[in-house]
Motif scaffolding. Structure first.
Motif, PDB file in Angstrom:
ATOM      1  N   ILE A 115       0.802  -1.223   0.000  1.00  0.00           N
ATOM      2  CA  ILE A 115       0.000   0.000   0.000  1.00  0.00           C
ATOM      3  C   ILE A 115       0.838   1.278   0.000  1.00  0.00           C
ATOM      4  O   ILE A 115       0.274   2.361  -0.079  1.00  0.00           O
ATOM      5  CB  ILE A 115      -1.011   0.020   1.177  1.00  0.00           C
ATOM      6  CG1 ILE A 115      -0.319  -0.073   2.528  1.00  0.00           C
ATOM      7  CG2 ILE A 115      -2.017  -1.073   1.025  1.00  0.00           C
ATOM      8  CD1 ILE A 115      -1.300   0.014   3.690  1.00  0.00           C
ATOM      9  N   LEU A 116       2.150   1.144   0.056  1.00  0.00           N
ATOM     10  CA  LEU A 116       3.013   2.316  -0.123  1.00  0.00           C
ATOM     11  C   LEU A 116       3.791   2.223  -1.432  1.00  0.00           C
ATOM     12  O   LEU A 116       3.603   3.045  -2.332  1.00  0.00           O
ATOM     13  CB  LEU A 116       3.980   2.452   1.057  1.00  0.00           C
ATOM     14  CG  LEU A 116       3.398   2.932   2.377  1.00  0.00           C
ATOM     15  CD1 LEU A 116       4.505   3.033   3.431  1.00  0.00           C
ATOM     16  CD2 LEU A 116       2.690   4.269   2.238  1.00  0.00           C
ATOM     17  N   LEU A 117       4.630   1.213  -1.552  1.00  0.00           N
ATOM     18  CA  LEU A 117       5.502   1.119  -2.730  1.00  0.00           C
ATOM     19  C   LEU A 117       4.717   0.782  -3.993  1.00  0.00           C
ATOM     20  O   LEU A 117       4.772   1.521  -4.994  1.00  0.00           O
ATOM     21  CB  LEU A 117       6.593   0.077  -2.479  1.00  0.00           C
ATOM     22  CG  LEU A 117       7.583  -0.140  -3.622  1.00  0.00           C
ATOM     23  CD1 LEU A 117       8.349   1.139  -3.919  1.00  0.00           C
ATOM     24  CD2 LEU A 117       8.546  -1.280  -3.296  1.00  0.00           C
ATOM     25  N   VAL A 118       3.981  -0.332  -3.963  1.00  0.00           N
ATOM     26  CA  VAL A 118       3.292  -0.776  -5.185  1.00  0.00           C
ATOM     27  C   VAL A 118       2.154   0.171  -5.557  1.00  0.00           C
ATOM     28  O   VAL A 118       2.018   0.575  -6.716  1.00  0.00           O
ATOM     29  CB  VAL A 118       2.773  -2.223  -5.014  1.00  0.00           C
ATOM     30  CG1 VAL A 118       2.094  -2.692  -6.299  1.00  0.00           C
ATOM     31  CG2 VAL A 118       3.912  -3.158  -4.658  1.00  0.00           C
ATOM     32  N   LEU A 119       1.316   0.518  -4.575  1.00  0.00           N
ATOM     33  CA  LEU A 119       0.217   1.442  -4.869  1.00  0.00           C
ATOM     34  C   LEU A 119       0.762   2.799  -5.309  1.00  0.00           C
ATOM     35  O   LEU A 119       0.223   3.427  -6.226  1.00  0.00           O
ATOM     36  CB  LEU A 119      -0.676   1.602  -3.642  1.00  0.00           C
ATOM     37  CG  LEU A 119      -1.956   2.422  -3.840  1.00  0.00           C
ATOM     38  CD1 LEU A 119      -2.859   1.764  -4.882  1.00  0.00           C
ATOM     39  CD2 LEU A 119      -2.700   2.598  -2.519  1.00  0.00           C
ATOM     40  N   GLY A 120       1.842   3.245  -4.660  1.00  0.00           N
ATOM     41  CA  GLY A 120       2.443   4.508  -5.051  1.00  0.00           C
ATOM     42  C   GLY A 120       2.963   4.481  -6.473  1.00  0.00           C
ATOM     43  O   GLY A 120       2.720   5.401  -7.261  1.00  0.00           O
ATOM     44  N   LEU A 121       3.676   3.406  -6.850  1.00  0.00           N
ATOM     45  CA  LEU A 121       4.181   3.288  -8.223  1.00  0.00           C
ATOM     46  C   LEU A 121       3.038   3.173  -9.224  1.00  0.00           C
ATOM     47  O   LEU A 121       3.132   3.687 -10.350  1.00  0.00           O
ATOM     48  CB  LEU A 121       5.105   2.072  -8.328  1.00  0.00           C
ATOM     49  CG  LEU A 121       6.449   2.188  -7.601  1.00  0.00           C
ATOM     50  CD1 LEU A 121       7.218   0.877  -7.682  1.00  0.00           C
ATOM     51  CD2 LEU A 121       7.284   3.325  -8.185  1.00  0.00           C
ATOM     52  N   ALA A 122       1.944   2.498  -8.824  1.00  0.00           N
ATOM     53  CA  ALA A 122       0.776   2.402  -9.710  1.00  0.00           C
ATOM     54  C   ALA A 122       0.161   3.778  -9.937  1.00  0.00           C
ATOM     55  O   ALA A 122      -0.202   4.135 -11.073  1.00  0.00           O
ATOM     56  CB  ALA A 122      -0.256   1.441  -9.107  1.00  0.00           C
ATOM     57  N   PHE A 123       0.054   4.576  -8.872  1.00  0.00           N
ATOM     58  CA  PHE A 123      -0.478   5.941  -9.017  1.00  0.00           C
ATOM     59  C   PHE A 123       0.441   6.792  -9.897  1.00  0.00           C
ATOM     60  O   PHE A 123      -0.033   7.595 -10.715  1.00  0.00           O
ATOM     61  CB  PHE A 123      -0.631   6.591  -7.641  1.00  0.00           C
ATOM     62  CG  PHE A 123      -1.819   6.109  -6.863  1.00  0.00           C
ATOM     63  CD1 PHE A 123      -2.768   5.273  -7.429  1.00  0.00           C
ATOM     64  CD2 PHE A 123      -1.998   6.503  -5.547  1.00  0.00           C
ATOM     65  CE1 PHE A 123      -3.873   4.846  -6.710  1.00  0.00           C
ATOM     66  CE2 PHE A 123      -3.103   6.082  -4.813  1.00  0.00           C
ATOM     67  CZ  PHE A 123      -4.035   5.251  -5.392  1.00  0.00           C
ATOM     68  N   VAL A 124       1.752   6.625  -9.721  1.00  0.00           N
ATOM     69  CA  VAL A 124       2.702   7.395 -10.532  1.00  0.00           C
ATOM     70  C   VAL A 124       2.580   7.003 -12.000  1.00  0.00           C
ATOM     71  O   VAL A 124       2.477   7.861 -12.891  1.00  0.00           O
ATOM     72  CB  VAL A 124       4.143   7.180 -10.030  1.00  0.00           C
ATOM     73  CG1 VAL A 124       5.150   7.774 -11.016  1.00  0.00           C
ATOM     74  CG2 VAL A 124       4.331   7.818  -8.655  1.00  0.00           C
ATOM     75  N   ALA A 125       2.593   5.690 -12.279  1.00  0.00           N
ATOM     76  CA  ALA A 125       2.520   5.217 -13.668  1.00  0.00           C
ATOM     77  C   ALA A 125       1.221   5.640 -14.330  1.00  0.00           C
ATOM     78  O   ALA A 125       1.212   6.147 -15.461  1.00  0.00           O
ATOM     79  CB  ALA A 125       2.668   3.698 -13.703  1.00  0.00           C
ATOM     80  N   GLY A 126       0.099   5.422 -13.627  1.00  0.00           N
ATOM     81  CA  GLY A 126      -1.191   5.798 -14.202  1.00  0.00           C
ATOM     82  C   GLY A 126      -1.367   7.296 -14.303  1.00  0.00           C
ATOM     83  O   GLY A 126      -1.921   7.798 -15.292  1.00  0.00           O
ATOM     84  N   GLY A 127      -0.896   8.029 -13.300  1.00  0.00           N
ATOM     85  CA  GLY A 127      -1.068   9.478 -13.297  1.00  0.00           C
ATOM     86  C   GLY A 127      -0.259  10.174 -14.369  1.00  0.00           C
ATOM     87  O   GLY A 127      -0.732  11.111 -15.013  1.00  0.00           O
TER      88      GLY A 127
END
Length: 361
Positions: A115-127
């Protein structure tokens, strides 16, 4: 008069599928060689970790090929359950080896890395590709409420020990009782998690699956069995590798073991967000830490009764503080049903800061 040619039938396997199969076969074979050959422990550890990641990729591709047959909720539950199998195997074998602190750190580390690393990278990639992404806020709120409650259940036994309540001498019995309650909560949460969202189904267009269901399920079973073997080899090389690298057991469990065990979510969640499938990405990523808190941790507590090492839900104070801060921060971010790349970057930064705190133990 010309006759249009009939469209060519879709191929079951494509080149990338065969690449994944080949990488998995080579990685598992090399892991077997390094396990039983006289090689440096660090090399055996790295190769076994790579094999776990390769098998995770196969599991992820198999779940992808199940397509939209079950909807985002069920896909997330299935992905989370299968994605946590390597962690369950690694945790059990680590308990048999007496590495209780590694297991406790890995449980918290798995929650944090998702919920920090993976979700954060997903938000970065999608955003960065799609701008502000919207997802099913109702599902996100329900999942995060369960996550907060599950985290509270993990925190309370630790607090009872720290403040020396009358429950302190009974931490083993209390942990077993809490574990059973958490498993019951997970069972009760399944109907809501499996419910298909019509709005989400209309918004997301998944690629049509190429594999028949029996092929996808069969490959899932094979990958899971191989993951059990490789996890045993991974743990066998873990302690010597920790000594050789000069890192603490807390950091090894919190970062290295957690990331290796969460390789599925690391790949699939970010890939889905990059494709603009925010609902599926969020469901896959957040369901995994929820299942860690509601299923994996309780299951390891109960499985520890079969080993010489007893696992309780009394964690180190810094681990408790880290997971509590993380869950509260993520809850604030996902409650509005939107995500941006900057929010993702802040989540990744928080993960890096927490990991650095545990570098020395």
């Amino acid at each position: 008069m010309t006759v249009d040619a009939a469209p060519a039938p879709a191929r079951t396997f494509i080149r990338s599928d065969f690449m994944v199969f080949g990488i998995c076969a080579v990685a598992v074979g090399m892991a077997a060689v390094t396990r039983f050959a006289n090689v440096p422990s660090v090399l055996a550890f790295v190769v076994a970790g790579a094999a776990v990641a390769a098998l995770a990729s196969l599991v992820g591709r198999s779940v992808e090929q199940l397509g939209d047959r079950f909807g985002p909720g069920a896909t997330g539950v299935l992905q989370g359950a299968l994605g946590n199998l390597p962690e369950l195997f690694i945790g059990f074998f680590a308990l048999k080896a007496g590495l209780v602190s590694v297991v406790q750190s890995a449980i918290i580390g798995s929650i944090l890395s998702n919920i920090l690393l993976v979700l954060g990278l997903a938000f970065v990639a999608g955003g960065l590709k799609h701008g502000t992404q919207k997802f099913n806020s109702e599902r996100a709120r329900t999942t995060m409420v369960l996550m907060v409650l599950a985290t509270g259940a993990l925190v309370l036994p630790s607090l009872a020990s720290y403040v020396h309540t009358p429950a302190e001498p009974h931490e083993k019995s209390l942990s077993i009782f809490v574990a059973i309650v958490l498993l019951l909560v997970f069972a009760l949460s399944l109907p809501a998690s499996l419910k298909r969202s019509a709005a989400a189904a209309n918004d997301v267009h998944m690629e049509a699956p190429r594999w028949p269901v029996w092929v996808a399920v069969g490959l899932l079973a094979v990958a899971s069995l191989c993951a059990a073997l490789v996890s045993d080899w991974f743990v066998y090389a873990l302690e010597p590798a920790i000594d050789a690298l000069g890192i603490s057991q807390a950091f090894a469990g919190l970062v290295i073991v957690a990331i290796a065990g969460n390789a599925i979510e690391n790949v699939i969640g970010i890939k889905l967000a990059f494709k603009g499938q925010a609902d599926y990405a969020l469901s896959v990523v957040i369901n995994s830490p929820l299942q860690i808190a509601l299923v994996l941790a309780p299951a390891l507590v109960l499985l520890s009764l079969l080993t010489a090492s007893t696992l309780t839900l009394v964690f180190a104070p810094m681990l408790i503080m880290a997971v509590a801060i993380t869950v509260i921060a993520v809850a604030f971010i996902v409650f509005d049903g939107e995500s941006t790349w900057l929010e993702g970057a802040t989540l990744v930064a928080l993960y890096v800061i927490i990991a650095s705190v545990f570098w020395w133990g």
